[in-house]
Design an enzyme around this catalytic site. Structure first.
Site, short mmCIF file in Angstrom:
data_model
loop_
_atom_site.label_atom_id
_atom_site.label_comp_id
_atom_site.label_asym_id
_atom_site.label_seq_id
_atom_site.Cartn_x
_atom_site.Cartn_y
_atom_site.Cartn_z
N GLY A 259 50.82 23.62 32.64
CA GLY A 259 52.03 23.04 33.23
C GLY A 259 53.11 22.81 32.20
N PRO A 294 47.95 22.75 35.23
CA PRO A 294 48.55 21.70 34.42
C PRO A 294 47.53 20.67 33.94
CG PRO A 294 48.99 21.28 36.74
CD PRO A 294 48.24 22.58 36.67
N GLY A 295 47.71 20.23 32.72
CA GLY A 295 46.85 19.17 32.18
C GLY A 295 47.71 18.03 31.68
N ARG A 296 48.44 18.31 30.59
CA ARG A 296 49.24 17.28 29.92
C ARG A 296 50.19 16.56 30.86
NH1 ARG A 296 50.46 17.81 24.39
NH2 ARG A 296 49.99 20.02 24.56
N ARG A 332 46.17 13.79 17.49
CA ARG A 332 47.37 14.61 17.63
C ARG A 332 48.37 14.42 16.46
NH1 ARG A 332 50.66 14.80 21.11
NH2 ARG A 332 50.63 17.05 21.44
N CYS A 362 39.50 7.28 5.86
CA CYS A 362 39.75 7.65 4.46
C CYS A 362 40.39 9.02 4.33
CB CYS A 362 38.44 7.60 3.69
SG CYS A 362 37.76 5.96 3.72
N GLU A 363 41.58 9.17 4.83
CA GLU A 363 42.35 10.41 4.74
C GLU A 363 43.81 10.01 4.72
OE1 GLU A 363 41.31 13.81 5.42
OE2 GLU A 363 39.25 13.44 6.07
N1 LLP Z 1 45.10 26.51 30.96
C1 LLP Z 1 44.66 27.04 29.80
C2 LLP Z 1 43.98 28.32 29.81
C3 LLP Z 1 44.84 26.33 28.61
O1 LLP Z 1 44.41 26.84 27.46
C4 LLP Z 1 45.49 25.05 28.63
C5 LLP Z 1 45.68 24.29 27.40
C6 LLP Z 1 45.92 24.56 29.89
C7 LLP Z 1 45.72 25.31 31.01
C8 LLP Z 1 46.61 23.22 30.03
O2 LLP Z 1 47.88 23.22 29.45
P1 LLP Z 1 48.85 21.95 29.60
O3 LLP Z 1 49.33 21.83 31.02
O4 LLP Z 1 48.06 20.73 29.20
O5 LLP Z 1 49.96 22.24 28.65
N2 LLP Z 1 45.23 19.75 22.02
C9 LLP Z 1 46.60 20.22 22.15
C10 LLP Z 1 46.80 21.02 23.42
C11 LLP Z 1 45.91 22.23 23.55
C12 LLP Z 1 46.15 22.95 24.84
C13 LLP Z 1 45.24 24.08 25.00
N3 LLP Z 1 45.30 24.72 26.25
C14 LLP Z 1 47.54 19.02 22.07
O6 LLP Z 1 47.07 17.91 21.90
O7 LLP Z 1 48.76 19.18 22.12
#
Ligand code: LLP
Length: 434
Positions: A259, A294-296, A332, A362-363
Site C-alpha cells: 500500500g 497494504p501493511g504499513r 527502524r 551497546c551499539e
Molecule cells: N507485499 C509484499 C510482497 C511486500 O514485500 C511488502 C513489504 C508488502 C506487501 C507490504 O508493503 P507496505 O504496504 O507495508 O508498504 N521493514 C521495512 C519494510 C519492509 C517491507 C517489505 N515488504 C520498514 O520498516 O520500513
C-alpha cells in the site's frame, strides 16, 4: 526517510493528519490513544510497551475497502507489518485477506480466524515443507518468484493430488524512490521474474501439471509516497497481461503489491489511500480483480512504543535522554535512519532542550531519535509514534533484552494482547553442556 529536525512541537494535537486516521490526542496535557490515557497503560503494563488502536486499524482498512467497493477486489493485509494474533483477528473480521511470506505467518492467519483461500503466499525462498503445508490448507495463491519454484510447486502439487493456484511475481524494473533496503522492483533486486521473461514463464506454467494460472503480481517497494513509480510498474504489468491474453492465457486478478507510505515526517510528500486506489482502479481493467497488499498504511500510524526516560546525560558534544527502549525493540531508526516522531505522555510548560534519544544497547547505532526538542525529566515517559508497522515484528532479544508487551486499545479499554517476555522465555531451549 532521512532524519529531519523537530518536525512538530509537543503541544500540537496529533490528530491533524489527513492522509491517515490518527487517534492520538492530548487532553489536559496528557496523551491519550482513543479514550485511554497512555500513562495508565504504563502504570498497568510498564515500559517499554507497544500500544495499538483497534479503531484506527479498522478505519485505515476501511479506507481501502471504501475506495474499491465498486469493483471486484481483495485487500490482502501484509502480515509481516504486524503479525499479532489479535490484530490479524480484527482484520479477518473486517473482511481482510492476507499476504504472507512464511508457513509461520500462514499458521498465524489460521489461528486468528483468517481464510487460507483469501491468502497469497509470497517470497523468494518457499521451502518444500512450506509449499506442502500451504497446499494442504488450501492457500488462495502462490506468488511465484522463479522458474525453479514453479517446477517445485508443480511437482509437490502433483504428488499431493492437488492443484496449486499461481500468480507470477513480475519484477518491472522500476525505481520506487524509497530507501534502498525496501526497494524490491529493480532489476538488481532478488524479487520476481524479469518482465521481459514474463511471457515465457507463463508458457512454462501452462505446460506444467498441477498448476492453475490465476493472476499476476508485482511489488516495487515500501513507504512509497509518489504515485509515478506505481503507475509505471502497473502499466508495464498490464502490457504483459495483454500479451498473455493474445497467447490464450487469461488471468483473473492483478495484484499491485503493498500500500501507500505514511507520514512519518510532517509535511513530507504524501499519497493518500483514496488517490492511490483511484489511480489503480483507473489503470486496471475492471474485468480483472484488483488485489492489494497494504501493511504499513493499515497499522503504522495506529501504534506507538512507550518508553521511560531513565537518565538525562550531558556529554561534551550532545545531550542524551537514555530511555528503556532500544534498537532491539524498534529497529527502524538504526536500520534505515528512519524518523519517528517522539512526544511526551505528559506535557510540561517549558520549551525544552534538544536531546538525542538513545537506548541502553551497546551499539552507537542505538539511537531512536536525534536532536529532539523535549521538556522532560528522568522518570517521564515518551511515545515513539508511527511504530505499529515493522516495529514489534522486527524486535530481537539482542543484549538479552526481553521483547515488550503489546496492548490493543479499544475505546476506553486497554487489552493485553501479548505478554512481556521473561528471562525464562529467552533461555528456553538452551542447554548447558553435561
Ligand atoms: N507485499 C509484499 C510482497 C511486500 O514485500 C511488502 C513489504 C508488502 C506487501 C507490504 O508493503 P507496505 O504496504 O507495508 O508498504 N521493514 C521495512 C519494510 C519492509 C517491507 C517489505 N515488504 C520498514 O520498516 O520500513
Amino acid at each position: 526517510m532521512s532524519p529531519a529536525t523537530n518536525p512538530r512541537s509537543a503541544s500540537k494535537p496529533l490528530n491533524d493528519r489527513p492522509e491517515s486516521v490518527s487517534f492520538f490526542n492530548y487532553q489536559n496535557g496528557q496523551l491519550y490513544l482513543e479514550q485511554v490515557q497512555l500513562n495508565d497503560v504504563v502504570a498497568r503494563f510498564g515500559t517499554p510497551c507497544y500500544v495499538y488502536s483497534k479503531a484506527c486499524i479498522e478505519a485505515n482498512f476501511a479506507q481501502y475497502r471504501t475506495a474499491l467497493a465498486h469493483r471486484n477486489h481483495k485487500i490482502l493485509y501484509a502480515v509481516k507489518a504486524n503479525s499479532n494474533l489479535a490484530i490479524l483477528q480484527l482484520l479477518a473480521k473486517a473482511g481482510a485477506g492476507f499476504d504472507i511470506v512464511s508457513g509461520g505467518e500462514l499458521a498465524r492467519v489460521l489461528m486468528a480466524g483468517g481464510n487460507a483461500a483469501d491468502t497469497a503466499f509470497a517470497g523468494v525462498g518457499k521451502t518444500r515443507a512450506e509449499i506442502e503445508y500451504a497446499l494442504a490448507q488450501g492457500i488462495g495463491c502462490f506468488n511465484v518468484e522463479s522458474t525453479n519454484e514453479l517446477k517445485l510447486l508443480s511437482q509437490v502439487a502433483t504428488a499431493m493430488g492437488r492443484t496449486a493456484p499461481i500468480a507470477i511475481r513480475i519484477n518491472p524494473d522500476v525505481d520506487p524512490k524509497t530507501h534502498p533496503y525496501i526497494a524490491t522492483g529493480l532489476r538488481e533486486n532478488k524479487f520476481g521474474i524479469p518482465i521481459d521473461d514474463g511471457l515465457e514463464v507463463y508458457r512454462l506454467a501452462r505446460s506444467l501439471p498441477g498448476l492453475e494460472i490465476t493472476g499476476v503480481c508485482c511489488h516495487i517497494g515500501s513507504q512509497l509516497t509518489d504515485l509515478t513509480p506505481y503507475l509505471d510498474a502497473v502499466s508495464r504489468v498490464i502490457s504483459l497481461v495483454d500479451s498473455l491474453a493474445a497467447d490464450g492465457i487469461h488471468l483473473h486478478h492483478l495484484d499491485v503489491g503493498g500500500g501507500v507510505g505514511i507520514g512519518y515526517v510532517e509535511d513530507a510528500p504524501k499519497l493518500s489511500v483514496g488517490e492511490f486506489c483511484a489511480a489503480m482502479d483507473k489503470l486496471v481493467d475492471r474485468r480483472l480483480a484488483l488485489h492489494m497488499e497494504p501493511g504499513r498504511s493499515i497499522v503504522g500510524a495506529a501504534g506507538t512504543l512507550l518508553t521511560e526516560v531513565v537518565y538525562l546525560k550531558q556529554a561534551p558534544e550532545r545531550r542524551f535522554a537514555v530511555v528503556d527502549a532500544a534498537m532491539n525493540d524498534l529497529m527502524r531508526p538504526a536500520l534505515y535512519q528512519a524518523w519517528h516522531r517522539i512526544v511526551p505522555l505528559t506535557q510540561r510548560n517549558d520549551d525544552g532542550v534538544d536531546y538525542d534519544i538513545v537506548g541502553p544497547v551497546c551499539e552507537s547505532a542505538d539511537v531512536l531519535g536525534r536532536s529532539r526538542r523535549l521538556a522532560i525529566a528522568e522518570g517521564d515517559c515518551l511515545a515513539i509514534l508511527d511504530a505499529g508497522a515493522y516495529g514489534f515484528v522486527m524486535a530481537s532479544n539482542y543484549n538479552t533484552r526481553p521483547r515488550p508487551p503489546e496492548v490493543l486499545v479499544d475505546g476506553g479499554r486497554a487489552n493485553l494482547v501479548r505478554q512481556r517476555e521473561q528471562f525464562d522465555d529467552l533461555v528456553r531451549g538452551e542447554q548447558l553442556l553435561g
